[in-house]
Scaffold this motif. Structure first.
Motif, mmCIF file in Angstrom:
data_model
loop_
_atom_site.group_PDB
_atom_site.id
_atom_site.type_symbol
_atom_site.label_atom_id
_atom_site.label_comp_id
_atom_site.label_asym_id
_atom_site.label_seq_id
_atom_site.Cartn_x
_atom_site.Cartn_y
_atom_site.Cartn_z
ATOM 1 N N ARG A 1 -0.666 -8.127 -45.911
ATOM 2 C CA ARG A 1 -0.993 -9.549 -46.047
ATOM 3 C C ARG A 1 -2.304 -9.874 -45.344
ATOM 4 N NH1 ARG A 1 3.832 -11.802 -44.667
ATOM 5 N NH2 ARG A 1 4.555 -11.818 -46.821
ATOM 6 N N ASP A 2 -2.522 -9.296 -44.167
ATOM 7 C CA ASP A 2 -3.776 -9.520 -43.441
ATOM 8 C C ASP A 2 -4.980 -9.055 -44.257
ATOM 9 O OD1 ASP A 2 -2.553 -10.636 -41.281
ATOM 10 O OD2 ASP A 2 -2.698 -8.877 -39.973
ATOM 11 N N ARG B 1 8.330 -4.068 -42.255
ATOM 12 C CA ARG B 1 7.809 -5.297 -41.623
ATOM 13 C C ARG B 1 6.358 -5.111 -41.203
ATOM 14 N NH1 ARG B 1 12.645 -5.126 -38.831
ATOM 15 N NH2 ARG B 1 14.200 -6.498 -39.765
ATOM 16 N N ARG B 2 6.093 -3.979 -40.592
ATOM 17 C CA ARG B 2 4.726 -3.696 -40.143
ATOM 18 C C ARG B 2 3.769 -3.634 -41.344
ATOM 19 N NH1 ARG B 2 2.532 -1.453 -35.632
ATOM 20 N NH2 ARG B 2 0.515 -0.438 -35.917
ATOM 21 N N ARG C 1 2.896 -7.090 -42.815
ATOM 22 C CA ARG C 1 1.871 -7.806 -42.036
ATOM 23 C C ARG C 1 0.482 -7.231 -42.298
ATOM 24 N NH1 ARG C 1 -0.214 -6.607 -37.147
ATOM 25 N NH2 ARG C 1 1.433 -5.136 -36.600
#
Length: 621
Positions: free
Chosen positions: A26-27, A19-20, A23
């Protein structure tokens, strides 16, 4: 690491790390890697990625200590309510490692990013619209690792786009690196002392584009050690593995993990080493990620590389059923249907995917394969070019376009396309094989031999590569070399290819007056034919050759109609001074005489000669 040896806690931790990573990726605009990590997370069993294992889930003990009651009325929560609270007692502890935080509950390493959030979001908007120079301008004074990566990545993408636009010709294979050098060299210098995993990855990417492989590999390895779920880094690294030895040495330097196994599968497929070991690795990963469509597609690829097309087709069909909108391996699937002559199924697949999105490189490649199967080579080239306009690094389109140019006898254009394919991936045996074909067309056999040798080194058990090499040797009258190549081809030949190769070997030995060896290959053809049920007519020449050899007598004299007998004994060795098996010869000749094979008249003639010899011998006695 097998699925059975991975503890539930490790799987929960993996879900948190994924999950980390999603993110973070994607950022930073690394959308391919973010998608891959998202699919991997979704492939984990739900019990390891749902409450109470989510970062914002309350601890189980807190839930059990509360008396049952109706939920209190409260305002709708904001995202801030889900942020882990600072200090000890944070209920996020079981979902991931503890990290240093500021008084606001923000991780120390991310504080600069949070302070630059507004500028970052503005730049990210420009990035999504592909306004890369504008991104670099907005983030010119950025301090946070996230913002700085987006700035440098935008500079890289801008340089890449400008280099592509400056190329004088669409198929130019030489100028691209020179066009990139002035922009990427200062960028590499600026990234030289960076310790952030993503910035190290970007430095490796720049080295790779300038064809500086050793520093590129080092950077990518350093990056995946720090952030193992960046699939883009793994896949770029796999692209640079040129041999099994290099893969083994890299594997020993990287920590053991499921991601290392994914990397190993990718490398082994790329190196054309599809074996049962590879299938076992995929099976072990499926125990951890039972819902992974990617792994099921890799399994189909293994069967494809092993040339078990029937099983591969079933696996690809299962992948398509599981995810009808997946496009990653559709080009390989279409290649296989093309080879299997399943034109109707190929056409149906092309129609379905064209309706989904015809502006994807993979779909254009699929449509190009469909037109190629209909022998519409010009239209196929149009779609392969369109595929490359969408993605110049899309390897299959370069290779397949080369094949179409070969079909149109445009050898020079074919050579350009194949060379670009090799620039993208030097392990593409089809491109090397295609170069050999193109130089054969240009009547330049020494070049053809060199490129076919490259293809055989990549596919040592592919009968087609060795047969092509043997054909060039035959044309050059280098018959011993041709015999060696055909003999090597037998190791990878299937039951349909084997008789043809054996017949060719027999013919070459006959040309060299090596009749004993020639007859031994004819005998192998007959043994194989009787075992697999090949009709007598298809083996008539082998029956004749063995029969003529068996018709020899003690003196080696040629009786009437047996003109080749004396020459057959010229080598000595087996059969010298011995009478042949006339009964076996008669049996074989009768078999051929009863067929409609072109050799029937010759068989009848030899049969009459044999009867005459038998009669004379009986009279002498």
């Amino acid at each position: 690491m097998s699925g059975s040896s991975m503890s539930p806690d490790a799987k929960i931790q993996m879900a948190h790390d994924l999950r980390r990573s999603i993110r973070e990726l994607r950022d930073r605009g690394l959308m391919v890697a973010a998608k891959w990590a998202s699919e991997l997370l979704a492939a984990l069993p739900r019990e390891y990625r749902s409450a109470p294992h989510l970062p914002f889930s309350p601890p189980p003990q807190a839930l059990s200590s509360l008396p049952p009651q109706s939920p209190p009325t409260r305002p709708r929560p904001s995202i801030g309510d889900f942020l882990p609270s600072p200090g000890p007692g944070s209920f996020n502890a079981e979902a991931g490692p503890s990290r240093g935080r500021t008084i606001h509950g923000i991780e120390l390493e991310e504080e600069a990013d949070v302070l630059e959030e507004d500028e970052f979001q503005l730049a990210r908007g420009y990035f999504d619209l592909k306004e890369y120079d504008r991104v670099a301008w907005v983030l010119k004074d950025a301090k946070g690792s996230r913002s700085r990566f987006l700035k440098y990545y935008s500079m890289y993408l801008s340089a890449d786009r400008k280099a592509q636009e400056s190329l004088p010709h669409f198929l130019d294979t030489k100028e691209e690196r020179l066009a990139l050098y002035p922009a990427l060299s200062p960028l590499i210098a600026e990234l030289n002392n960076e310790t952030d995993s993503y910035l190290i990855y970007l430095r490796g990417l720049c080295y790779m584009r300038l064809d500086r492989r050793p520093p590129a590999v080092k950077c990518l390895m350093d990056s995946v050690r720090l952030k193992p779920y960046n699939w883009s880094a793994w896949s770029q690294m796999a692209q640079m593995v040129y041999s099994a030895d290099m893969f083994i040495s890299m594997k020993e330097e990287l920590p053991s993990s499921p991601m290392l196994t994914f990397f190993a599968i990718s490398c082994m497929l790329d190196l054309h080493t599809a074996t049962d070991l590879l299938m076992n690795m995929i099976t072990e990963l499926l125990q951890i990620f039972p819902g992974s469509v990617h792994l099921k597609a890799q399994r189909a690829m293994v069967y494809y590389h092993m040339r078990d097309f029937e099983t591969a087709e079933k696996e690809f069909d299962a992948v398509q059923k599981a995810d009808p909108f997946r496009m990653e391996e559709v080009d390989i699937y279409s290649n296989m249907l093309y080879v299997m002559n399943k034109q109707a199924k190929l056409g149906k697949l092309a129609h379905e995917y064209a309706e989904i999105d015809r502006n994807r490189a993979e779909v254009c490649c699929l449509i190009g394969n469909y037109y190629s199967s209909r022998a519409d080579h010009t239209k196929a080239i149009t779609y392969f070019k369109r595929s490359l306009m969408l993605n110049r690094e899309y390897l299959p389109a370069w290779t397949l376009m080369g094949h179409e140019f070969v079909e149109l006898k445009n050898s020079h254009a074919a050579i350009e396309a194949y060379r670009k394919a090799i620039d993208v991936n030097a392990k593409d045996y089809r491109a090397w094989y295609g170069l050999g074909q193109a130089y054969e067309l240009l009547d330049m056999p020494m070049y053809a031999i060199e490129y076919y040798n490259q293809a055989t080194s990549l596919r040592p058990y592919d009968c087609r590569m060795w047969t092509a090499l043997a054909t060039v040797y035959e044309n050059l009258k280098r018959l011993p070399d041709a015999i060696l190549a055909h003999t090597r081809a037998l190791l990878g030949a299937d039951r349909l290819q084997t008789p043809t190769i054996l017949l060719k070997l027999a013919s070459l030995h006959t040309t060299l007056n090596q009749h004993i060896q020639a007859v031994s290959f004819h005998r192998k053809i007959l043994a194989l034919g009787e075992k697999t049920g090949i009709p007598v007519a298809e083996m008539a020449s082998s029956y004749l050759s063995v029969a003529e050899w068996e018709m020899r007598d003690v003196a080696g004299a040629s009786g009437e109609g047996g003109g080749d007998d004396a020459s057959m004994d010229s080598e000595g060795g087996e059969g010298e001074g011995e009478k042949g098996d006339w009964a076996l010869a008669a049996q074989y000749l009768e078999k051929v005489a009863q067929t409609n094979a072109p050799q029937r008249d010759r068989a009848e003639e030899l049969l009459r000669a044999l009867r005459l010899k038998e009669a004379r011998m009986a009279a002498d006695l």
